[in-house]
Scaffold this motif. Structure first.
Motif, PDB file in Angstrom:
ATOM      1  N   LYS A   3       0.844  -1.176   0.000  1.00  0.00           N
ATOM      2  CA  LYS A   3       0.000   0.000   0.000  1.00  0.00           C
ATOM      3  C   LYS A   3       0.883   1.230   0.000  1.00  0.00           C
ATOM      4  O   LYS A   3       1.421   1.610   1.037  1.00  0.00           O
ATOM      5  CB  LYS A   3      -0.924  -0.001   1.232  1.00  0.00           C
ATOM      6  CG  LYS A   3      -1.711  -1.302   1.412  1.00  0.00           C
ATOM      7  CD  LYS A   3      -2.685  -1.527   0.292  1.00  0.00           C
ATOM      8  CE  LYS A   3      -3.414  -2.854   0.451  1.00  0.00           C
ATOM      9  NZ  LYS A   3      -4.339  -3.117  -0.646  1.00  0.00           N
ATOM     10  N   THR A   7      -0.885   9.806   0.991  1.00  0.00           N
ATOM     11  CA  THR A   7      -1.823  10.132   2.055  1.00  0.00           C
ATOM     12  C   THR A   7      -1.540  11.545   2.518  1.00  0.00           C
ATOM     13  O   THR A   7      -0.389  11.912   2.752  1.00  0.00           O
ATOM     14  CB  THR A   7      -1.712   9.138   3.233  1.00  0.00           C
ATOM     15  OG1 THR A   7      -2.651   9.506   4.237  1.00  0.00           O
ATOM     16  CG2 THR A   7      -0.344   9.114   3.844  1.00  0.00           C
ATOM     17  N   HIS A 113      -0.235  10.128  11.570  1.00  0.00           N
ATOM     18  CA  HIS A 113       0.224   8.762  11.328  1.00  0.00           C
ATOM     19  C   HIS A 113       1.035   8.253  12.517  1.00  0.00           C
ATOM     20  O   HIS A 113       1.527   9.030  13.331  1.00  0.00           O
ATOM     21  CB  HIS A 113       1.046   8.709  10.043  1.00  0.00           C
ATOM     22  CG  HIS A 113       0.367   9.393   8.898  1.00  0.00           C
ATOM     23  ND1 HIS A 113      -0.884   9.024   8.441  1.00  0.00           N
ATOM     24  CD2 HIS A 113       0.750  10.455   8.128  1.00  0.00           C
ATOM     25  CE1 HIS A 113      -1.233   9.810   7.429  1.00  0.00           C
ATOM     26  NE2 HIS A 113      -0.259  10.682   7.226  1.00  0.00           N
ATOM     27  N   HIS A 131      -8.027  -1.069  12.045  1.00  0.00           N
ATOM     28  CA  HIS A 131      -7.866  -0.790  10.618  1.00  0.00           C
ATOM     29  C   HIS A 131      -8.998   0.069  10.053  1.00  0.00           C
ATOM     30  O   HIS A 131      -8.751   1.104   9.419  1.00  0.00           O
ATOM     31  CB  HIS A 131      -7.769  -2.093   9.836  1.00  0.00           C
ATOM     32  CG  HIS A 131      -7.607  -1.907   8.362  1.00  0.00           C
ATOM     33  ND1 HIS A 131      -6.409  -1.541   7.782  1.00  0.00           N
ATOM     34  CD2 HIS A 131      -8.506  -2.000   7.337  1.00  0.00           C
ATOM     35  CE1 HIS A 131      -6.563  -1.434   6.479  1.00  0.00           C
ATOM     36  NE2 HIS A 131      -7.829  -1.703   6.185  1.00  0.00           N
ATOM     37  N   THR A 140      -2.464   6.477   8.635  1.00  0.00           N
ATOM     38  CA  THR A 140      -1.728   5.242   8.386  1.00  0.00           C
ATOM     39  C   THR A 140      -0.993   4.851   9.663  1.00  0.00           C
ATOM     40  O   THR A 140      -0.194   5.628  10.187  1.00  0.00           O
ATOM     41  CB  THR A 140      -0.725   5.412   7.240  1.00  0.00           C
ATOM     42  OG1 THR A 140      -1.415   5.851   6.074  1.00  0.00           O
ATOM     43  CG2 THR A 140      -0.025   4.097   6.934  1.00  0.00           C
ATOM     44  N   LEU A 340       5.975   8.141   5.647  1.00  0.00           N
ATOM     45  CA  LEU A 340       4.707   8.678   6.119  1.00  0.00           C
ATOM     46  C   LEU A 340       4.744  10.201   6.210  1.00  0.00           C
ATOM     47  O   LEU A 340       3.776  10.879   5.846  1.00  0.00           O
ATOM     48  CB  LEU A 340       4.360   8.078   7.481  1.00  0.00           C
ATOM     49  CG  LEU A 340       4.088   6.567   7.507  1.00  0.00           C
ATOM     50  CD1 LEU A 340       3.837   6.100   8.927  1.00  0.00           C
ATOM     51  CD2 LEU A 340       2.913   6.214   6.606  1.00  0.00           C
ATOM     52  N   GLY A 345       1.811   6.276   1.613  1.00  0.00           N
ATOM     53  CA  GLY A 345       1.138   5.285   2.431  1.00  0.00           C
ATOM     54  C   GLY A 345      -0.355   5.313   2.180  1.00  0.00           C
ATOM     55  O   GLY A 345      -0.883   6.282   1.622  1.00  0.00           O
ATOM     56  N   SER A 346      -1.054   4.261   2.591  1.00  0.00           N
ATOM     57  CA  SER A 346      -2.503   4.201   2.471  1.00  0.00           C
ATOM     58  C   SER A 346      -3.120   4.157   3.859  1.00  0.00           C
ATOM     59  O   SER A 346      -2.589   3.494   4.756  1.00  0.00           O
ATOM     60  CB  SER A 346      -2.938   2.949   1.696  1.00  0.00           C
ATOM     61  OG  SER A 346      -2.657   3.092   0.325  1.00  0.00           O
ATOM     62  N   PRO A 347      -4.249   4.832   4.059  1.00  0.00           N
ATOM     63  CA  PRO A 347      -4.904   4.787   5.369  1.00  0.00           C
ATOM     64  C   PRO A 347      -5.230   3.360   5.782  1.00  0.00           C
ATOM     65  O   PRO A 347      -5.561   2.507   4.965  1.00  0.00           O
ATOM     66  CB  PRO A 347      -6.166   5.619   5.153  1.00  0.00           C
ATOM     67  CG  PRO A 347      -5.822   6.563   4.044  1.00  0.00           C
ATOM     68  CD  PRO A 347      -4.932   5.753   3.125  1.00  0.00           C
ATOM     69  N   TRP A 350      -1.214  -1.466   9.134  1.00  0.00           N
ATOM     70  CA  TRP A 350      -0.418  -2.402   8.351  1.00  0.00           C
ATOM     71  C   TRP A 350       0.813  -2.841   9.134  1.00  0.00           C
ATOM     72  O   TRP A 350       1.333  -2.105   9.972  1.00  0.00           O
ATOM     73  CB  TRP A 350       0.060  -1.750   7.045  1.00  0.00           C
ATOM     74  CG  TRP A 350      -0.989  -0.993   6.310  1.00  0.00           C
ATOM     75  CD1 TRP A 350      -1.197   0.354   6.320  1.00  0.00           C
ATOM     76  CD2 TRP A 350      -2.008  -1.541   5.463  1.00  0.00           C
ATOM     77  NE1 TRP A 350      -2.272   0.681   5.526  1.00  0.00           N
ATOM     78  CE2 TRP A 350      -2.789  -0.464   4.981  1.00  0.00           C
ATOM     79  CE3 TRP A 350      -2.321  -2.840   5.048  1.00  0.00           C
ATOM     80  CZ2 TRP A 350      -3.869  -0.642   4.119  1.00  0.00           C
ATOM     81  CZ3 TRP A 350      -3.399  -3.019   4.185  1.00  0.00           C
ATOM     82  CH2 TRP A 350      -4.153  -1.927   3.730  1.00  0.00           C
ATOM     83  N   ALA A 355       2.564  -2.680   4.178  1.00  0.00           N
ATOM     84  CA  ALA A 355       2.398  -1.260   3.862  1.00  0.00           C
ATOM     85  C   ALA A 355       3.257  -0.822   2.697  1.00  0.00           C
ATOM     86  O   ALA A 355       2.796  -0.082   1.810  1.00  0.00           O
ATOM     87  CB  ALA A 355       2.718  -0.416   5.094  1.00  0.00           C
TER      88      ALA A 355
END
Length: 371
Positions: A3, A7, A113, A131, A140, A340, A345-347, A350, A355
């Motif tokens: 991911k 972000t 994050h 999550h 994230t 980050l 990164g993705s919300p 992970w 990640a």
């Protein structure tokens, strides 16, 4: 499973600043992460109990003597300060992650994050349970950002690339760490006691079940000719290997588990004794105050290892070679934190390879040795 989308720093009407807070900045990993991030030009803010110790450690790590520090003496106070000041990324190195991680991570949301180095089942599963909450908040959260979790997870990811779901996975973590002179500290003491009280775990038919601490003992021969023993433990490596592979049968061993037969036989009794709250607190306090002498690491390399088996009998094995396990942990945490902080990164929640992919391990200085 990687991911790596962008972000942002604003979500839900809450804007973060450009600061990176290091909780536990006077410990070995905290100092190492501070130095690495300061050298990369990030705005680093030490967080801890003692202003004097943080200023001294920060100065040694390359921060100016007048750099900002945040004084807070508990996870609750730290969470309050995070919610009030809104740093972009918070790095938690204070330990006791099953208790501190959800509290501090929630304070980062929305929009901020979070990174930690948790490596026990309760802590890793506890954070992963947030999550959906993190996705909604646009935050994230990365747990297990260190040798523990990444060193084995990355090998599993490499061996499973482009292949069907395996039937059985075993991972083995053997960190080689040089000991610094000084007290062991509360974070390390808590981790050791937690390992003994948690006992063992394994996945059978996709279900996490209890097993004996020290089960599945291994005599590991490393690619460089050295060797070490390991035994089963309830580690974050286990959770990450199961999530990464999807295998119904997964075991994990660690060189931290005593390997002598007599000691292994006494581990369940010791675990039950330390599970008594008063005994556990007393042991953590006393163990944390033990003064250790500086000693070199026992082996040249730290090793993460995975053996993957498929239903048709196919078997693959691989290793990740790293240097000092604590230095590798600081490198992993700093790399994840910088990503980050720069909006990668993705919300969601992970583990590190989930990640950012298994090559995060090589970015942090590791080398794959795959069959």
């Amino acid at each position: 499973m990687t991911k790596t989308s962008k972000t942002g720093g604003t979500t839900g009407g809450s804007r973060t600043n450009d600061e990176v807070w290091i909780v536990g900045a006077t410990g070995r990993v905290g100092r190492g992460v501070t130095a690495r991030l300061a050298a990369r030009g990030l705005t680093v803010v030490p967080v801890g109990r003692s202003r004097e110790r943080m200023v001294s450690a920060g100065s040694e790590a390359g921060l100016p003597r007048n750099a900002k520090v945040v004084v807070a003496d508990s996870a609750e106070r730290i969470a309050d300060e995070i919610a009030r000041e809104r740093p972009r990324v918070v790095v938690n190195t204070m330990g006791a992650y099953a208790a501190t991680a959800p509290m501090i991570a929630r304070a980062c949301m929305p929009g901020g994050h979070y990174v930690d180095q948790a490596n026990d089942v309760a802590a890793v599963e506890g954070l992963l349970a947030l999550h959906d909450e993190a996705v909604r908040a646009g935050s994230t959260l990365v747990t297990g950002a260190g040798f523990g979790v990444l060193a084995t997870e990355a090998v599993v990811a490499k061996l499973c690339e482009g292949r069907p779901t395996p039937h059985r996975v075993r991972v083995d973590a053997v960190a080689s760490v040089g000991v610094e002179a000084g007290v062991l500290g509360a974070a390390l003491a808590t981790g050791l006691v937690d390992m003994l009280t948690a006992g063992g775990r394994r996945y059978e038919n996709g279900r996490l079940i209890t097993s004996r601490l020290g089960a599945d003992p291994q005599q590991l021969a490393f690619p460089d000719g050295e060797s070490a023993k390991s035994g089963g433990a309830a580690s974050g490596d286990l959770v990450a290997a199961h999530a990464m592979s999807g295998a119904p049968f997964v075991t994990a061993t660690s060189a931290l588990v005593p390997s002598a037969p007599l000691i292994r036989a006494l581990l369940p009794l010791l675990g039950r004794l330390l599970s008594v709250p008063a005994v556990g607190r007393f042991t953590v306090d006393r163990l944390g105050r033990v003064k250790a002498k500086a000693t070199p690491r026992p082996r040249k390399h730290s090793w993460g290892h995975a053996v993957i088996e498929w239903a048709d009998g196919t078997r693959h094995e691989g290793w990740l070679r790293a240097g000092d396990g604590m230095d590798f942990t600081a490198d992993v945490t700093a790399t994840v934190t910088e990503l980050l902080a720069r909006g990668v990164g993705s919300p969601g929640v992970w583990t590190p390879a989930a990640a950012f992919g298994p090559d995060l391990a090589t970015t942090a200085g590791g080398t794959f040795v795959l069959d």
